[in-house]
Design a protein around this motif. Structure first.
Motif, mmCIF file in Angstrom:
data_model
loop_
_atom_site.group_PDB
_atom_site.id
_atom_site.type_symbol
_atom_site.label_atom_id
_atom_site.label_comp_id
_atom_site.label_asym_id
_atom_site.label_seq_id
_atom_site.Cartn_x
_atom_site.Cartn_y
_atom_site.Cartn_z
ATOM 1 N N CYS A 191 55.865 -19.424 30.154
ATOM 2 C CA CYS A 191 55.866 -19.138 28.724
ATOM 3 C C CYS A 191 55.050 -20.221 28.027
ATOM 4 N N TYR A 192 54.929 -20.105 26.711
ATOM 5 C CA TYR A 192 54.124 -21.045 25.938
ATOM 6 C C TYR A 192 54.916 -21.488 24.721
ATOM 7 N N SER A 193 55.009 -22.817 24.524
ATOM 8 C CA SER A 193 55.838 -23.373 23.463
ATOM 9 C C SER A 193 55.003 -24.079 22.413
ATOM 10 N N PHE A 194 55.378 -23.857 21.165
ATOM 11 C CA PHE A 194 54.795 -24.542 20.006
ATOM 12 C C PHE A 194 55.839 -25.490 19.422
ATOM 13 N N ASN A 195 55.401 -26.709 19.087
ATOM 14 C CA ASN A 195 56.253 -27.680 18.379
ATOM 15 C C ASN A 195 57.383 -28.231 19.241
ATOM 16 N N ILE A 196 57.214 -28.232 20.541
ATOM 17 C CA ILE A 196 58.222 -28.777 21.447
ATOM 18 C C ILE A 196 57.881 -30.234 21.757
ATOM 19 N N LEU A 197 58.876 -31.027 22.092
ATOM 20 C CA LEU A 197 58.628 -32.425 22.448
ATOM 21 C C LEU A 197 57.849 -32.522 23.761
ATOM 22 N N ASP A 198 57.104 -33.586 23.890
ATOM 23 C CA ASP A 198 56.388 -33.855 25.126
ATOM 24 C C ASP A 198 57.362 -34.098 26.273
ATOM 25 N N HIS A 199 56.911 -33.802 27.484
ATOM 26 C CA HIS A 199 57.755 -33.953 28.673
ATOM 27 C C HIS A 199 58.343 -35.360 28.758
ATOM 28 N N LYS A 200 57.530 -36.382 28.491
ATOM 29 C CA LYS A 200 57.994 -37.769 28.623
ATOM 30 C C LYS A 200 59.054 -38.121 27.575
ATOM 31 N N GLU A 201 59.039 -37.440 26.436
ATOM 32 C CA GLU A 201 60.012 -37.726 25.399
ATOM 33 C C GLU A 201 61.268 -36.880 25.518
ATOM 34 N N MET A 202 61.161 -35.746 26.182
ATOM 35 C CA MET A 202 62.336 -34.902 26.372
ATOM 36 C C MET A 202 63.140 -35.330 27.587
ATOM 37 N N PHE A 203 62.442 -35.707 28.675
ATOM 38 C CA PHE A 203 63.117 -36.004 29.939
ATOM 39 C C PHE A 203 63.040 -37.487 30.268
ATOM 40 N N ARG A 204 63.909 -37.887 31.162
ATOM 41 C CA ARG A 204 63.885 -39.248 31.682
ATOM 42 C C ARG A 204 62.812 -39.370 32.764
ATOM 43 N N GLU A 205 62.554 -40.609 33.192
ATOM 44 C CA GLU A 205 61.455 -40.864 34.123
ATOM 45 C C GLU A 205 61.643 -40.174 35.465
ATOM 46 N N THR A 206 62.895 -39.884 35.824
ATOM 47 C CA THR A 206 63.157 -39.301 37.145
ATOM 48 C C THR A 206 62.756 -37.829 37.233
ATOM 49 N N VAL A 207 62.541 -37.168 36.091
ATOM 50 C CA VAL A 207 62.209 -35.744 36.092
ATOM 51 C C VAL A 207 60.711 -35.578 36.286
ATOM 52 N N GLN A 208 60.325 -34.753 37.238
ATOM 53 C CA GLN A 208 58.923 -34.536 37.565
ATOM 54 C C GLN A 208 58.257 -33.616 36.542
ATOM 55 N N ASN A 232 52.328 -37.343 8.399
ATOM 56 C CA ASN A 232 51.744 -36.721 9.594
ATOM 57 C C ASN A 232 52.755 -36.788 10.733
ATOM 58 N N VAL A 233 53.741 -35.909 10.647
ATOM 59 C CA VAL A 233 54.877 -35.983 11.565
ATOM 60 C C VAL A 233 54.676 -35.041 12.739
ATOM 61 N N TYR A 234 55.400 -35.326 13.809
ATOM 62 C CA TYR A 234 55.534 -34.398 14.931
ATOM 63 C C TYR A 234 56.931 -34.579 15.503
ATOM 64 N N PRO A 235 57.651 -33.501 15.791
ATOM 65 C CA PRO A 235 57.314 -32.089 15.608
ATOM 66 C C PRO A 235 56.941 -31.754 14.160
ATOM 67 N N GLN A 236 56.074 -30.748 14.029
ATOM 68 C CA GLN A 236 55.512 -30.416 12.734
ATOM 69 C C GLN A 236 56.569 -29.809 11.807
ATOM 70 N N ARG A 237 56.287 -29.906 10.508
ATOM 71 C CA ARG A 237 57.192 -29.384 9.495
ATOM 72 C C ARG A 237 56.412 -28.479 8.548
ATOM 73 N N ALA A 238 57.122 -27.575 7.920
ATOM 74 C CA ALA A 238 56.516 -26.710 6.914
ATOM 75 C C ALA A 238 56.694 -27.357 5.551
ATOM 76 N N SER A 239 55.641 -27.296 4.739
ATOM 77 C CA SER A 239 55.702 -27.922 3.424
ATOM 78 C C SER A 239 56.568 -27.132 2.457
ATOM 79 N N THR A 240 56.645 -25.829 2.674
ATOM 80 C CA THR A 240 57.445 -24.984 1.796
ATOM 81 C C THR A 240 57.781 -23.689 2.532
ATOM 82 N N SER A 241 58.324 -22.726 1.815
ATOM 83 C CA SER A 241 58.682 -21.446 2.436
ATOM 84 C C SER A 241 57.539 -20.450 2.280
ATOM 85 N N GLY A 242 57.703 -19.261 2.867
ATOM 86 C CA GLY A 242 56.703 -18.212 2.729
ATOM 87 C C GLY A 242 55.798 -18.101 3.936
ATOM 88 N N SER A 243 55.212 -16.926 4.102
ATOM 89 C CA SER A 243 54.416 -16.628 5.296
ATOM 90 C C SER A 243 53.157 -17.486 5.398
#
Length: 528
Positions: A191-208, A232-243
């Motif tokens: 699958c393909y993910s948008f706005n997800i944390l990087d592998h190194k920030e989500m998992f500990r060093e032991t996870v491949q 300039n944040v990440y994960p990204q944020r929306a400035s307001t509502s609406g499409s």
């Protein structure tokens, strides 16, 4: 004679105490000038009041002990840019490029009377069975275990990224889809993910980390309110509502890659919304994006925060974990979903000596589970649900006897509960949503030679520019409990803090002063 005199002295002192005490009703009980009937009636009234008061005080205490916290709506609105835009994971139902691997053709060969599958084809077919027909095996599968090659195969045969993603926009700006989407393994395959944390920030060093999967920018100001220093944040944020302020993705698929034997009659895309710090997991809410249709998704965040003073309560009482209270072996950040994934990994490792292909692997991972154990994987997933929902039922059907052996192997509950005690996080963000859809007449606006026999449009945005958080608070603090009990005591018998002081006064200081003033024989004082 001495005993009778002592009783008489005590009676005189009690009469004086009750006559001057602030507690309601006792002056009538101790007044020896009144008739016995009056005093007995008042004694009964006073005892009844004490019993009723004690009953309600105990009920209040039990309520405080069993449910010391409650969830209430916050007092003010918060801007939507204070929280992260949801991570969006898109799973195409077209699992393979027909030129690289044809699941229908391999199934036809497998089901034919002549066994025409080579060993390589049979292995590849079993690889695909982990994401196709996962709930029912069309033919007998022998392999209980795989090695890491299953990940390479699933990654290599998936349709190309450029065929799947045609265009992307976020906050009204055109984006390179490759820069904002990263591949990730789920139970549905690649699958393909948008706005997800990087592998190194989500998992500990032991996870491949597998190849370029789960590569994302370094997080900036994650879970922090919007400020001038956090733009300039990440994960990204929306400035307001609406499409116009959300994510818009145009997706495509070649007609020859549609595979009805792998993905059944439902073609298109499965879309999961989840927290950026969580892996896309089967417990997350999801919806379907059909072919040749446009789907607009209005997201409503459900933000829950917990007051810091609740940290003094046990986790079981407040029914949540603070971030630093439960450390996960594979994930850096605690959440209920991440904890459930670790629980499933533990159950699979302990029971089947393997883990499913999409779960986080470590250097200690021995085997990847194959189709031969899919039946037991489903049973262990039910076992996981039993632990996390407190509905564990061990009355398995006869064909599940293997699981009883697994449970006995656990030894049983201590180690399992250590990994599977997955309370919600004390501070969390969930994303509920509303969808609307319409036909997507894309062929009227593009050249027929453009790739993509089918196209779909997905737009995800926040419904409102503000949100109202939920707050987990104390139902009774120590002072609340004292005040509540004080109200009951005052209502039923007129007892207060001063009344408590009077009790100690009549038992200690007044007796001492009487002895000093009138002598030991008149310790009870003198009559007025």
């Amino acid at each position: 004679m001495v005993f009778a005199k002592a009783l008489e002295d005590i009676g005189k002192y009690l009469e004086e105490c009750t006559g001057k005490a602030s507690v309601h009703g006792v002056q009538f009980i101790g007044d020896r000038k009144r008739s016995v009937l009056e005093r007995v009636i008042w004694l009964g009234i006073w005892i009844t009041s004490v019993v009723m008061c004690s009953k309600y005080v105990m009920q209040t205490y039990e309520k405080w002990e069993s449910s010391p916290v409650f969830v209430t709506i916050g007092t003010g609105q918060m801007p939507i840019h204070d929280i992260s835009f949801p991570a969006v994971t898109i799973c195409p139902e077209a699992k393979t490029d027909i030129e690289l691997f044809s699941y229908p053709a391999m199934m036809d060969l497998a089901l034919s009377e002549e066994e025409n599958l080579t060993e390589t084809q049979k292995t590849q077919f079993e690889y695909m069975t982990m994401i196709c027909n996962r709930t029912s095996k069309p033919i007998s599968m022998e392999s209980d275990y795989f090695d890491i090659d299953v990940l390479h195969f699933l990654s290599n045969v998936t349709p190309s990224f450029n065929e799947t993603f045609i265009s992307c926009k976020f906050s009204g700006e055109i984006k390179d889809c490759r820069e904002i989407f990263t591949p990730v393994f789920t139970v549905d395959g690649v699958c393909y993910s948008f706005n997800i944390l990087d592998h190194k920030e989500m998992f500990r060093e032991t996870v491949q980390q597998f190849e370029d999967f789960m590569q994302a920018p370094k997080s900036v100001c994650f879970n922090q309110p919007y400020t001038n220093s956090c733009k300039n944040v990440y994960p990204q944020r929306a400035s307001t509502s609406g499409s116009e302020a959300g994510l818009e993705v145009e997706l495509g698929v070649l007609s020859e890659n549609l595979d009805f034997k792998c993905a059944s009659a439902m073609q298109g895309y499965k879309v999961i919304l989840h927290d950026p710090s969580e892996l896309p997991y089967q417990s997350h809410n999801h919806f379907r994006l059909p072919l040749d249709e446009a789907v607009f998704v209005s997201v409503i965040p459900e933000v829950l925060v917990t007051k810091p003073e609740l940290k003094s309560y046990a986790a079981g009482q407040r029914k949540c974990f603070f971030e630093d209270e439960k450390v996960l072996e594979r994930f850096r950040l605690y959440s209920q979903d991440n904890c459930e994934i670790e629980c499933l990994v533990y159950l699979l490792n302990a029971g089947l000596d393997c883990i499913d292909f999409y779960l986080p692997h470590t250097n200690a991972t021995k085997n990847v589970c194959g189709p031969g154990v899919l039946h037991f994987i489903r049973i262990l997933e039910k076992l996981l649900f039993g632990f996390t929902s407190n509905t564990l039922d061990l009355n398995f059907t006869p064909e599940m006897n293997h699981i009883k052996g697994i449970i006995e192997k656990f030894g049983f509950l201590e180690d399992v509960l250590e990994h599977c005690e997955c309370l919600p996080s004390c501070s969390s963000v969930k994303y509920s949503f509303e969808t609307s859809q319409t036909d997507y007449f894309w062929r009227s606006f593009v050249d027929s030679g453009n790739f993509g026999s089918y196209r779909s449009l997905l737009n995800i945005h926040f419904k409102h520019a503000q949100y109202i958080p939920l707050e987990r608070k104390e139902m009774f603090g120590a002072m609340d409990f004292i005040a509540y009990c004080g109200g009951l005591l005052g209502l039923f018998i007129g007892f207060s803090f001063i009344s408590l002081i009077e009790v100690f006064y009549f038992l200690t200081l007044r007796i001492g002063c009487n002895v000093r003033m009138y002598g030991r024989k008149l310790w009870y004082g003198i009559e007025d």
